[in-house]
Enzyme design. Structure first.
Site, PDB file in Angstrom:
ATOM      1  CE  LYS A 270      -3.795  -2.475   2.299  1.00 53.02           C
ATOM      2  NZ  LYS A 270      -4.594  -2.609   3.548  1.00 53.02           N
TER       3      LYS A 270
ATOM      4  CE1 TYR B 104      -8.786  -3.529   0.675  1.00 57.74           C
ATOM      5  CE2 TYR B 104      -8.160  -1.768  -0.828  1.00 57.74           C
ATOM      6  CZ  TYR B 104      -7.813  -2.755   0.083  1.00 57.74           C
ATOM      7  OH  TYR B 104      -6.486  -2.966   0.388  1.00 57.74           O
TER       8      TYR B 104
ATOM      9  NE  ARG C 112      -5.583 -12.903   4.666  1.00 61.92           N
ATOM     10  CZ  ARG C 112      -6.355 -11.829   4.809  1.00 61.92           C
ATOM     11  NH1 ARG C 112      -6.267 -10.812   3.947  1.00 61.92           N
ATOM     12  NH2 ARG C 112      -7.208 -11.739   5.793  1.00 61.92           N
TER      13      ARG C 112
ATOM     14  CB  THR D 244      -6.787  -6.698   9.770  1.00 61.20           C
ATOM     15  OG1 THR D 244      -7.258  -7.816   9.018  1.00 61.20           O
ATOM     16  CG2 THR D 244      -7.209  -5.410   9.096  1.00 61.20           C
TER      17      THR D 244
ATOM     18  CG  ASN E  81      -3.342  -2.746   6.962  1.00 63.44           C
ATOM     19  OD1 ASN E  81      -3.263  -2.167   5.885  1.00 63.44           O
ATOM     20  ND2 ASN E  81      -4.318  -3.579   7.253  1.00 63.44           N
TER      21      ASN E  81
ATOM     22  CG  HIS F 297      -4.804  -6.431  -0.398  1.00 65.01           C
ATOM     23  ND1 HIS F 297      -6.013  -6.574   0.243  1.00 65.01           N
ATOM     24  CD2 HIS F 297      -4.847  -7.276  -1.471  1.00 65.01           C
ATOM     25  CE1 HIS F 297      -6.761  -7.457  -0.424  1.00 65.01           C
ATOM     26  NE2 HIS F 297      -6.075  -7.894  -1.467  1.00 65.01           N
TER      27      HIS F 297
ATOM     28  CD  GLU G 147      -8.320  -9.432  -3.628  1.00 69.91           C
ATOM     29  OE1 GLU G 147      -7.136  -9.791  -3.406  1.00 69.91           O
ATOM     30  OE2 GLU G 147      -9.151  -9.251  -2.718  1.00 69.91           O
TER      31      GLU G 147
END
Ligand code: IDP
Ligand code: MG
Length: 149
Positions: free
Chosen positions: A9, A49, A85, A91, A112, A115, A126
């Site tokens: 991000k 999102y 992940r 998160t 954070n 993604h 995605e």
């Protein structure tokens, strides 16, 4: 083999964490299939999102993701979705396990760093939003025989 969508991000790009993050996935044995730095247009942020559109944090999330360029990637490997992940962490970076990317590099749920797709279905969706099929490069890593049994 699975593919997953991963995105550093804008905070991660601005903080110079792109190289560190790529290094972690490379060292794990995952294979980079596509990568691009890009300032995302609003419609792709909303599509990415869409499940959070009704949430109170949505407008803030959209502004955050559009605050600067993101670094988009496709990573491939055995159980890539779940593996990535776990490497990304919870998160909220304040609660994410040390050793995870969010656990090592963040403090605020609204900043954070990264993604990653949360399921095989999300990954396919995605990847389709951000990459044309021809952008996903197929090749072998020469170390695959010593990474996989
Ligand atoms: P995930 O990124 O770990 O899958 P989600 O619950 O899907 O987490 O939320 C998507 C993104 O929305 C988060 O990564 C974070 O950037 C943002 N977000 C989620 N919850 C909050 C919140 O309570 N405040 C601000 N931003 C949030
Ligand atoms: Mg999510």
């Amino acid at each position: 083999m699975e593919r997953t969508f991963v995105m550093v991000k804008p905070d991660g790009v601005q903080r110079g964490l792109v190289g560190e993050i790529i290094s972690r996935f490379e060292a794990k044995g995952l294979k980079l299939a596509a990568a691009r730095i890009e300032a995302l247009p609003a419609e792709r942020v909303v599509e990415q999102y869409s499940e959070h559109m009704e949430k109170p944090f949505f407008q803030g999330l959209k502004a955050y993701i559009m605050s600067g360029p993101c670094f988009l990637m496709a990573w491939e490997g055995k159980d890539a979705v779940a593996v990535v992940r776990r490497m990304v962490g919870a998160t909220n970076p304040a609660e994410a396990a040390p050793g995870s990317i969010r656990g090592d590099f963040g403090l605020d749920i609204g900043r954070n760093v990264i993604h990653a797709s949360d399921s095989r279905e999300s990954a396919a969706r995605e990847l389709g939003i951000h990459f044309a099929p021809g952008e996903l490069v197929e090749y072998s890593r020469i170390d695959e025989p010593v990474i996989y049994e």
